[in-house]
Design a protein around this motif. Structure first.
Motif, short mmCIF file in Angstrom:
data_model
loop_
_atom_site.label_atom_id
_atom_site.label_comp_id
_atom_site.label_asym_id
_atom_site.label_seq_id
_atom_site.Cartn_x
_atom_site.Cartn_y
_atom_site.Cartn_z
N GLY A 45 23.14 1.88 7.50
CA GLY A 45 24.15 2.32 6.55
C GLY A 45 23.51 3.09 5.42
N GLY A 46 24.10 4.21 5.05
CA GLY A 46 23.48 5.11 4.10
C GLY A 46 24.19 5.16 2.76
N GLY A 47 24.82 4.07 2.36
CA GLY A 47 25.55 4.05 1.10
C GLY A 47 24.66 3.83 -0.11
N GLN A 48 25.31 3.54 -1.25
CA GLN A 48 24.56 3.39 -2.50
C GLN A 48 23.65 2.19 -2.49
N LEU A 49 23.96 1.17 -1.69
CA LEU A 49 23.10 0.00 -1.67
C LEU A 49 21.76 0.36 -1.03
N ALA A 50 21.81 1.14 0.04
CA ALA A 50 20.57 1.61 0.65
C ALA A 50 19.83 2.55 -0.30
N ARG A 51 20.58 3.37 -1.00
CA ARG A 51 19.96 4.30 -1.96
C ARG A 51 19.16 3.53 -3.01
N MET A 52 19.77 2.51 -3.57
CA MET A 52 19.08 1.75 -4.63
C MET A 52 17.97 0.88 -4.04
N THR A 53 18.11 0.48 -2.79
CA THR A 53 17.04 -0.26 -2.14
C THR A 53 15.82 0.64 -1.93
N GLN A 54 16.06 1.91 -1.67
CA GLN A 54 14.94 2.87 -1.53
C GLN A 54 14.16 2.95 -2.85
N GLN A 55 14.85 2.95 -3.97
CA GLN A 55 14.13 2.96 -5.27
C GLN A 55 13.20 1.77 -5.36
N ALA A 56 13.69 0.60 -4.95
CA ALA A 56 12.86 -0.60 -5.02
C ALA A 56 11.72 -0.55 -4.01
N ALA A 57 12.01 0.00 -2.83
CA ALA A 57 10.98 0.08 -1.78
C ALA A 57 9.80 0.92 -2.26
N ILE A 58 10.09 2.00 -2.96
CA ILE A 58 9.01 2.88 -3.45
C ILE A 58 8.03 2.09 -4.29
N GLY A 59 8.54 1.25 -5.17
CA GLY A 59 7.67 0.44 -6.02
C GLY A 59 6.78 -0.50 -5.23
N LEU A 60 7.31 -0.99 -4.12
CA LEU A 60 6.54 -1.92 -3.29
C LEU A 60 5.61 -1.19 -2.32
N GLY A 61 5.46 0.10 -2.47
CA GLY A 61 4.53 0.86 -1.62
C GLY A 61 5.13 1.23 -0.28
N GLN A 62 6.45 1.12 -0.18
CA GLN A 62 7.13 1.36 1.10
C GLN A 62 8.05 2.58 1.00
#
Ligand SMILES: Nc1ncnc2c1ncn2[C@@H]1O[C@H](COP(=O)(O)OP(=O)(O)O)[C@@H](O)[C@H]1O
Ligand SMILES: Nc1ncnc2c1ncn2[C@@H]1O[C@H](COP(=O)(O)OP(=O)(O)O)[C@@H](O)[C@H]1O
Ligand SMILES: [Mg+2]
Ligand SMILES: [Mg+2]
Lengths: 430, 430
Positions: free
Chosen positions: B14-31
């Motif tokens: 799913g490509g909604g806003q929840l995935a969008r904001m999860t991507q922001q968090a993933a970046i911080g975790l090196g992912q």
């Protein structure tokens, strides 16, 4: 504008961790950062779909990149100013502009400008590059004769993390270093400042001329590389803190900086030479290591602020959120470390188990000794506890060892580390 | 693992806003978050390079997506549980699992399970779908005869933001709605709870069984859609707050939830039927609108926590950072609004000028009346000021109008809005 979203497209030249963290901020603002990276494996290249591959010294690559952006800004200082000028003359918004950026690219240009502005800098002399190294030796000797040994020698361009900086003890040492140096371009020679500690005043400025300053921080370096930042700097005299912010804001205004400007400072005992107790070391015109704490510790992070500034949005509030925050750099440790075999995924796992409040920021880089791989931010109210936690966490991620001998499978070593917030868990923390 | 970084690859369907904001968090975790989106213009598709296009009901697309991930999780509840079971049986880590997720997909299954657990839910009856709508009418009438009008009718599956919920006043109203409904699958009929306000208890749980709860929040709905969240819920009795967290943690444990679980609650006057003053409304097993405040307001955001949970990392600390934070949803306003012609870029500009401390989160979606376009978070210490600011900011971004008649080019309307942090600016705030 991106036709899909109606939002501006900011392009950043360079795919390092600064671009990576700017992409995080861009997402929040409804944007996607466009990145010009050298390789698809670059830190920022891994996290944005708006990627172009190209070299930052290639005018053709820069031009094609700029054509897809409303504004172009920089992850590093290595874009030739002539290219920036060319693209600006072709109508592209390039921030910071070439006239400002020169002062972050060339320490000689910077020293001369700040001295002309009447700002506190160490006595210095710029030694123009010359194939005849006799001249270089002679100029260094003359500077030392006037100011005394030791002196500090720097390459005007290309240095970072202490690479390109030498403290020369005496003539013999100077001769050895200079001979080894070969042709490194213009050199800067300056006095060794008897510093008490290092500070950084980070500000941002927009094309409109609005500016905002974060609290002044203390930066701790080891072997010329920043390892720790304490925000705000502790026991800093209020008037001196304001003076440091004013220095940075006046530099930003005088040079016409757009975006984040970090001013590295030395704090010294006030003297006739430096009555304010502050000496300016160097300038960076982009988000800077001394501002990484702001991601978790300020209302507006330096990455969001840099975007706001280059877009000429009004700037965000810069207040700190915690009484104190400590940033610790994660720098690839020795391959001989007992923890060297442990991957970063496993390291984070153990770190999270021990310190559930530590904020981890990893840059997606493969491990290499001495490489900046990430940083940790720890907020708190007690300086000693906060600092110790940040140091232990950064060392653990860097080297895979606990600096205090903590046993991985043992219990947390004090109550403040225990997962007290985990109410009603069906199993305890691992 | 991503061979370039050595970090795990989390995939979100799913490509909604929840995935969008999860991507922001993933970046911080090196992912880098991998996303399976329906379209390249989806909110999250715009911000990750690890994108696959495919439909979440297509087993082949899901399988190919799962093959590139260490863990698969969900941005919404629409993935068929049989597909999740199939992929899990093929060895893919799918979190939350199908057995848990059913309770977030089907309000009838959820109600039955919670009642069986002895948890507080309204009296209800599930009306199996039947082509013969006589049966449906009859069952509704019978329920109303036993419990009195009005009753609440819901579709068991597919409802959100109040779509699929009707408050039926009487027999005639019921007949009109049911006739209009046609075949909507199983229906749930339940009593109208005389609620004082709505709360949400958001928790996260890992496969290991560790769990963590954020402070309980108040959610404010208008026409069935969440418009505002106050974190923590004000004037909430301590024991009741703990009880709400315990409810959510016990549901997470009993159902074996992995990831974030949001439990929507009604607060009611304590009675023989609901002695604790709490009634469970519904469950969501993913980051949820009631947890958006945590991005700026908690040590660990729900997006980072969801990643930690599905990766079986130890969970992060959930403490709030501000005395109070208010989240306001930005929902596309009317096309007849006087501000309708103003683009989001310009809206942000004016918002930033007036409220430099408001945190904006935009989802990269094109404007459409009633569409969730983003949210704002405002932290503070005074509830009234904080809430008012969030409401004005959200309304401004939604409709392009200031709810208090503020003039765009005038000065800020009170001292707390003035850019006092902008020390030594060469020009004032615009
Ligand atoms: N004139 C000086 N006196 C004392 N220490 C100095 C001086 N110049 C540099 N240093 C030390 O060396 C470090 C690196 O020097 P700097 O010019 O900032 O180079 P870099 O570009 O590598 O950061 C400084 O942070 C400081 O610790
Ligand atoms: N039984 C009920 N009694 C009173 N109000 C209800 C009841 N069920 C739902 N509502 C109201 O309708 C809103 C939406 O219902 P909900 O079941 O949460 O549907 P959705 O899936 O659309 O969020 C709730 O937030 C609440 O305001
Ligand atoms: Mg330096
Ligand atoms: Mg609901």
């Amino acid at each position: 504008m991106d036709p899909r979203t109606g939002m501006p497209r900011v392009g950043m030249v360079g795919g390092g961790q600064l671009a990576r963290m700017t992409q995080q901020a861009a997402i929040g603002l409804g944007q996607t950062l466009r990145v010009l990276a050298v390789s698809a494996d670059d830190s920022a290249a891994l996290v944005t779909p708006e990627l172009e591959i190209g070299i930052h010294t290639d005018l053709v690559a820069l031009r094609s990149f700029a054509q897809g952006c409303e504004v172009v800004t920089f992850d590093h200082e290595h874009v030739p100013t002539e290219h920036i000028r060319t693209l600006a003359s072709e109508g592209h918004a390039m921030y910071p502009g070439a006239d400002a950026l020169e002062h972050a690219q060339d320490k000689g240009v910077m020293r001369r400008k700040l001295r002309a502005m009447g700002l506190p800098v160490p006595p210095f002399s710029v030694i123009p590059a010359d194939a005849n190294s006799e001249l270089t030796h002679k100029a260094t000797e003359e500077f030392a004769a006037a100011h005394g040994w030791p002196v500090v020698l720097k390459t005007c361009r290309g240095g970072y993390d202490g690479r390109g900086v030498w403290i020369l003890k005496d003539s013999a040492h100077a001769a050895a270093v200079l001979t080894h140096l070969g042709s490194a371009g213009d050199l800067l020679v300056e006095t060794l400042v008897p510093l008490d500690r290092e500070l950084a005043a980070v500000v941002a400025r927009s094309p409109f001329g609005q500016a905002a300053a974060w609290p002044v921080v203390e930066t701790v370096q080891q072997q010329g590389i920043c390892v720790e930042v304490i925000a705000p700097a502790q026991n800093l005299d209020d008037a001196r803190a304001v003076a440091a912010q004013e220095l940075a804001l006046s530099i930003a205004a005088s040079l016409g900086v757009v975006g984040v400007l970090a001013v590295e400072l030395f704090e010294v005992a006030p003297s006739a030479q430096f009555p304010g107790g502050l000496v300016i070391n160097e300038l960076a015109m982009r988000p800077h290591n001394s501002g990484h704490w702001s991601i978790d510790g300020a209302i507006t992070s330096q990455f969001e602020q840099h975007l706001r500034a280059v877009l000429d949005y009004p700037l965000g509030k810069t207040d700190a959120v915690f009484p104190v925050m400590v940033m610790g750099n994660v720098i690839g440790g020795s391959l001989d470390s007992p923890g060297a075999g442990m991957g970063m995924d496993e390291r984070i796992h153990h770190l999270a188990a021990r310190f559930p409040a530590v904020k981890v920021h990893l840059y997606g880089k493969s491990f290499r000794p001495g490489r900046k791989l990430g940083h940790v931010n720890v907020g708190g109210s007690d300086l000693a506890v906060t600092r110790r936690t940040a140091q232990l966490a950064a060392l653990w991620l860097s080297d895979g060892v606990w600096g205090d001998g903590y046993a991985i499978h043992g219990p947390a070593d004090d109550a403040s580390d225990s997962p007290q917030h985990q109410r009603g868990t069906d199993r305890g923390a691992r």
